[in-house]
Structures are given as C-alpha cells and as structure tokens.
Design a protein around this motif. Structure first.
Motif: not given
Length: 360
Positions: A293-295, A312-324, A333-336
């Motif tokens: 499951v994408p995370c 399936t993990n993507t690390l984005v921090g807490t910046d709203p633009a990166r999160v969204m 795309t269905g994610g990793k």
C-alpha cells in the motif's frame, strides 16, 4: 531450562513480541513476559493483547506515564528486583521505547545478557528520544538482531563487533502475516466503506505539539478529503492538540472521519483497504510496504530507509506542497509498487530463536 525474559512496554513492542514468544517456546526455552506498563491505557492494552494472541504478562510493573527521565527511572527501579528474583539467562528487549533502554541497562549492569530485536535502525536525528534509546541499547547488547542489511553497517560504524549482529528479518512482519487472515475488513469498521480512502495517523510530538506544523498538516488533510474520503484514527493526545489549536471544526466540516484508536486487527484491515496511508509512524512504514500500500511519511527523516529504497514509502517532510504533491502522485499513478524486502517472510522470530538456542 534456558530462560529468556521478554520485555514489552508500549504498543509498538506488543506487535513484535508474539512471534518471538512462540518461537522461543518451540525451541524449548522458558519465555516469561514482563510488561512495564509504559502504555497505560488498560482497555486498549487488553484489546491489543487479545488481537495478537499474547499471553497475560507474568509481571506488570505498572509504571504509567511521566517525563522521559521519570518513566525510564521508574522502569529501572521496578525492574531490578524482578530481575534479581527471576534470574533469567538473558533479557530480550524490542525496538526503541523507554522501557527498552531502561531494562537493557539494568540487565547489562547486573551481568545478564541483553538481546535487542530490531537493532541498528538509525534516523541520525538525536532530537528524537527513540534514536537515543536505539543507539544506547545497541551499545550494551550481546545479541543484536536486525531487520535489514544496512543496519549492520550502522552498528559496525559505531564500533559494535559484527559477530554480535544477526540479520534475521522483521518480527513486525511475522505478526502481520500471522494475523492477516483475522484482520477486520475495513467495511466492518467504516460502516460499508471498503476501500478507496486515505488513512491518516499522526502522533509524533514534532508534528502534533507544534501549532505551526500541525495547522498546515490539517490543511493538507482537508484538501485531501476533497479528493477521497479521509479516515483518521486519532490518539486522545493528538485529538487534544487539535482541539487546543482550534482545528477540530475544520476537520469535521471537511467530512474527515475521526475514529478513536483502533485495535491491531481493525488497523490492519484499514491499512489493507487504503488507497494511500499518510503517517508519521515508523511501524506503518513497514506494514504498508509488506501490504503493498502506498505510504506518504510526514517526517524529515526515517530510521527505516528500506521502506523507501525497496518498499512503497515516500518521505516528504512536513512541507504542505511536498505532502500534497506526493498524495496527488499516488492518486494519479497508483503510487510506488515496491517489493518485499529480504527476509520479510514471516520467519524472523524462528531465526532469532535458532541463534539463541545455539548460543545461550
């Protein structure tokens, strides 16, 4: 008979100890269970023990809450007389909670061998209390069982003898695979909604205790809810922070479903049915990788990099633009896809027991 005293203290430990207890007993070892009481919600504690098929603890220290120093000290002073009375051949600790370092330290100073399950994970962020617990526990452990190969390199860099390190796989995934058939379907928890939703968990102080971080994260959740249903099992402490920051009204207006903390089997079903999981939890990074499951992880670092490189993990921090951006990518795309990491096959605990049966 060889006796290994097994220590748990908080929810992340509970999810990992069941396979270890079963494997030790299958090898003819005595495996008493000690609960420090660090996780002090009695109802949730009992529910998770039942979900995981854990036996009633042989000893409960009942330390309860407190500051890091107070809680660690309370565990140590209450654990010492138990250790003196039981005289185990070794003490087994799991993960990185305060109970882990407290009991390991008492055992090491008394000359009792220490076994650390889930050793060598590093975020390299000493501002995290868990990172301090991990580093110190590894330094005083006699047997270090790792979940991924990179962990051994971390330990060797810190001067630990590779002969003490054993790559065995992930006991968290042992529990997941053992329990998957018993998982409560999402539709049963959500009143008919079976999938296609975003599952959210937030609990880390760096996210929920800082209004300047929590507010923008909630704005992200509100934006996500416009695209797909958002399910948010919410710890009472997180809910209190949301209320104190005046954020609950916006969450409710957006139709985000706030749930109370869920049992292990309910949470497993919710993860399994999710389109994407947005979290700051370490364990969920691993569980979503195992489930495919994408995370999206809203942290600046992770001690579980294999969930990014293999999973399936993507690390984005807490910046709203990166999160969204990461969230929209999953929807588009269905994610990793990811792949299951090496030895995450449901047999890690058996490998641990085999090593201990030979060497204790």
């Amino acid at each position: 008979m060889t006796t290994v005293l097994n220590v748990v203290g908080a929810r992340p430990n509970f999810m990992k100890i069941g396979p270890v207890l079963r494997a030790l007993k299958a090898k003819g070892m005595a495996a008493p269970l000690l609960h420090t009481g660090q996780h002090y919600d009695a109802a949730m504690n009992d529910r998770i023990f039942a979900d995981l098929g854990l036996p009633e603890p042989d000893v409960n220290l009942e330390v309860g809450s407190g500051s890091h120093a107070r809680q660690t000290a309370d565990v140590m002073t209450r654990f010492e007389p138990v250790l003196d009375e039981m005289k185990p051949d070794a003490v087994l600790v799991v993960g990185d909670v305060n109970s882990t370092i407290a009991c390991a330290l008492v055992a090491a100073k008394k000359g009792v061998r220490v076994i650390h399950v889930e050793a060598g994970l590093r975020s390299y962020d000493r501002a995290m209390p868990e990172e301090v617990n991990r580093v110190l526990t590894d330094q005083i452990s006699d047997f270090l069982f790792t979940t991924e190969r990179e962990a051994e390199a971390n330990l060797v860099r810190e001067g630990i003898d590779p002969a003490r390190v054993f790559f065995v796989g992930n006991v968290m995934i042992d529990s997941l695979l053992f329990s998957l058939d018993k998982a409560v379907p999402a539709a049963a928890t959500l009143g008919g909604l079976a999938g296609g939703y975003t599952l959210v968990t937030l609990h880390r102080p760096s996210n929920v205790d800082v209004p300047g971080v929590l507010g923008p994260l909630v704005e992200c959740l509100i934006e996500m809810a416009a695209a797909a249903p958002v399910i948010f099992p919410c710890h009472p402490r997180t809910r209190a922070r949301l209320e104190a920051a005046g954020l609950l009204a916006g969450i409710e207006a957006a139709g985000i479903r706030l749930l109370p903390p869920q049992g292990y089997l309910e949470m497993l079903g919710l993860m399994r049915g999710a389109r994407v999981v947005v979290t700051d939890s370490g364990g969920l990074q691993e569980e979503t990788t195992a489930l495919g499951v994408p995370c999206v992880t809203v942290r600046e670092n992770t001690e579980r990099p294999i969930t990014i490189t293999h999973g399936t993990n993507t690390l984005v921090g807490t910046d709203p633009a990166r999160v969204m951006a990461a969230f929209r990518d999953v929807l588009a795309t269905g994610g990793k896809a990811g792949r299951i990491p090496e030895l995450w096959d449901g047999h890690a605990a058996e490998r641990i027991a085999a090593v201990l049966a030979e060497r204790l």
